[in-house]
Design an enzyme around this catalytic site. Sequence first.
Site, short mmCIF file in Angstrom:
data_model
loop_
_atom_site.label_atom_id
_atom_site.label_comp_id
_atom_site.label_asym_id
_atom_site.label_seq_id
_atom_site.Cartn_x
_atom_site.Cartn_y
_atom_site.Cartn_z
CB CYS A 276 -0.92 -0.01 1.22
SG CYS A 276 -2.03 1.41 1.26
CB CYS B 93 -1.58 3.92 8.12
SG CYS B 93 -2.64 4.55 6.79
CB CYS C 93 -0.79 -0.19 8.30
SG CYS C 93 -1.59 -1.39 7.21
CB CYS D 168 -15.63 -6.77 6.62
SG CYS D 168 -14.84 -5.20 6.28
CB CYS E 31 -18.67 -4.67 5.58
SG CYS E 31 -17.67 -3.28 6.16
CB CYS F 75 -18.16 0.36 9.24
SG CYS F 75 -17.08 -0.49 10.43
NE ARG G 112 -17.51 -5.12 14.15
CZ ARG G 112 -17.81 -4.38 13.08
NH1 ARG G 112 -16.91 -3.66 12.49
NH2 ARG G 112 -19.04 -4.37 12.61
N1 SAM Z 1 -6.61 0.39 3.16
C1 SAM Z 1 -7.89 0.77 3.61
C2 SAM Z 1 -7.85 2.02 4.45
O1 SAM Z 1 -6.98 2.14 5.29
O2 SAM Z 1 -8.72 2.86 4.26
C3 SAM Z 1 -8.63 -0.31 4.36
C4 SAM Z 1 -7.92 -1.30 5.26
S1 SAM Z 1 -7.24 -0.69 6.77
C5 SAM Z 1 -6.25 -2.05 7.23
C6 SAM Z 1 -8.59 -0.60 7.91
C7 SAM Z 1 -8.34 -0.12 9.31
O3 SAM Z 1 -7.77 -1.16 10.10
C8 SAM Z 1 -7.40 1.05 9.54
O4 SAM Z 1 -8.00 2.27 9.27
C9 SAM Z 1 -7.07 0.90 11.02
O5 SAM Z 1 -7.99 1.62 11.80
C10 SAM Z 1 -7.20 -0.60 11.25
N2 SAM Z 1 -5.87 -1.20 11.47
C11 SAM Z 1 -4.95 -1.44 10.53
N3 SAM Z 1 -3.83 -1.97 11.08
C12 SAM Z 1 -4.06 -2.05 12.41
C13 SAM Z 1 -3.28 -2.50 13.52
N4 SAM Z 1 -2.04 -2.93 13.37
N5 SAM Z 1 -3.83 -2.49 14.74
C14 SAM Z 1 -5.10 -2.02 14.90
N6 SAM Z 1 -5.87 -1.57 13.90
C15 SAM Z 1 -5.36 -1.58 12.66
C1 DTB Z 2 -11.40 -2.03 11.56
O1 DTB Z 2 -11.67 -1.00 12.22
N1 DTB Z 2 -10.58 -2.98 11.98
C2 DTB Z 2 -10.45 -4.01 10.99
C3 DTB Z 2 -11.44 -3.57 9.89
N2 DTB Z 2 -11.91 -2.32 10.38
C4 DTB Z 2 -10.99 -3.49 8.50
C5 DTB Z 2 -9.04 -4.24 10.56
C6 DTB Z 2 -8.12 -4.60 11.72
C7 DTB Z 2 -6.78 -4.87 11.17
C8 DTB Z 2 -5.83 -5.32 12.23
C9 DTB Z 2 -4.46 -5.52 11.71
C10 DTB Z 2 -4.32 -6.57 10.65
O2 DTB Z 2 -4.88 -7.68 10.77
O3 DTB Z 2 -3.58 -6.30 9.70
FE1 SF4 Z 3 -2.79 1.24 3.38
FE2 SF4 Z 3 -2.68 0.08 5.76
FE3 SF4 Z 3 -3.14 2.70 5.57
FE4 SF4 Z 3 -5.04 0.97 4.76
S1 SF4 Z 3 -4.30 1.23 6.85
S2 SF4 Z 3 -4.34 2.81 3.70
S3 SF4 Z 3 -3.76 -0.68 3.99
S4 SF4 Z 3 -1.25 1.63 4.95
#
Ligand code: SAM
Ligand code: DTB
Ligand code: SF4
Length: 342
Positions: A62, A66, A69, A106, A137, A197, A269
């Site tokens: 990606c 973030c 991530c 989702c 979702c 959501c 949630r």
């Molecule tokens: N890429 C898309 C975006 O960010 O809009 C969708 C997927 S992203 C992984 C969805 C959400 O998962 C993020 O906005 C964040 O709130 C949560 N998330 C991602 N990595 C995480 C982590 N390591 N621990 C907790 N929450 C996480």
């Molecule tokens: C949200 O708030 N949490 C979910 C879902 N929406 C997409 C994602 C959690 C991701 C946790 C880290 C991972 O598994 O990579």
């Molecule tokens: Fe990309 Fe992860 Fe950010 Fe979603 S949360 S936009 S997958 S870097």
Amino acid sequence: MSRTSRKQAAQPRHDWTLEEVEALFELPLTELVFRAAQVHRAWFDPTELQLSQLLSVKTGGCPENCGYCSQSQHFKTATTASKLLDADTVIAAAKDAKAGGAQRFCMGAAWRDVKDRDMPKVAAMILGVKALGLETCATLGMLTRDQAKSLKAAGLDYYNHNLDTGPAYYDKVVTTRTYQDRLDTLEAVRDAGMSTCCGGIVGMGETRRDRAGLLHQLATLPAHPESLPINDLMPIAGTPLGGSTPVNPIEFVRMIAVARLVCPKAMVRIAAGREHMSAEHQALCFLAGANSIFVGARLLTTNNPGRNADDALLADLQMRPMSSAAVVTGDPTKREPASESA
Ligand code: SAM
Ligand code: DTB
Ligand code: SF4
């Protein structure tokens, strides 16, 4: 509290001030949890849980940064990138999820935004998952207004797009996408007639004021999110936030309780982080108004308690999956809040 003021406390408001939200965090825990539990049972059966299951349909690579991530190409993590899955593979996974008890499926993609060329494949996934009788979702990054309309037409019920944290802390977490970008996508989703959501993460080094800032933003949106995920940071080695100090479990419970109080009709949630939460911690969250979890052994790239652990948890607590009538309407809160028994 009198019956009238209890009923008033359960009514959704959109005029919360940041100071009011902060003041809720400052309440003694027993008082805070009691108030949240009252609001919870005004709108929902507190013995029921909504169950969602995630699938990463496009992992890694990606362009966003973030800081939490595993999937950002800015950081060296253990996650390997892969291509967008075929619709058939996704639909087969959704079938398994349904057989395992999930009510909502989702689909998550590690995208900054959706490319029009990928829309037909995404639409085919949504159509197929919906045909199984599951709520649908997706979380695919930023959307244009036209893309939001196309996803709605394909049968998408919910779009997940998190604000992640309060506006004052946001730049410490991500700089490739603005807070306003996120608000714009949420508006496109709402205007297309989908449910939103939207929530965030705790444990990224933010203060209580930042946590209140996030909930204040959600509570003052033109429409409260129908689903409100609170993620406890899953620390990912190689990311800037991988070494963050975990948030105090009681502070997580406070976050849940305040979310319930300021967005009374939302499915609140416990999202990421249940893997490292005790049964007692989760039980406190349910007392504080959480009524939704992710099920299945994986989230997107990290682990989640498996089915056996969750079956045992629900049995211990004598809780059950939310009744299908509530889930299928997509709005279990169409009824008026119960004023007498609450
Ligand atoms: N890429 C898309 C975006 O960010 O809009 C969708 C997927 S992203 C992984 C969805 C959400 O998962 C993020 O906005 C964040 O709130 C949560 N998330 C991602 N990595 C995480 C982590 N390591 N621990 C907790 N929450 C996480
Ligand atoms: C949200 O708030 N949490 C979910 C879902 N929406 C997409 C994602 C959690 C991701 C946790 C880290 C991972 O598994 O990579
Ligand atoms: Fe990309 Fe992860 Fe950010 Fe979603 S949360 S936009 S997958 S870097």
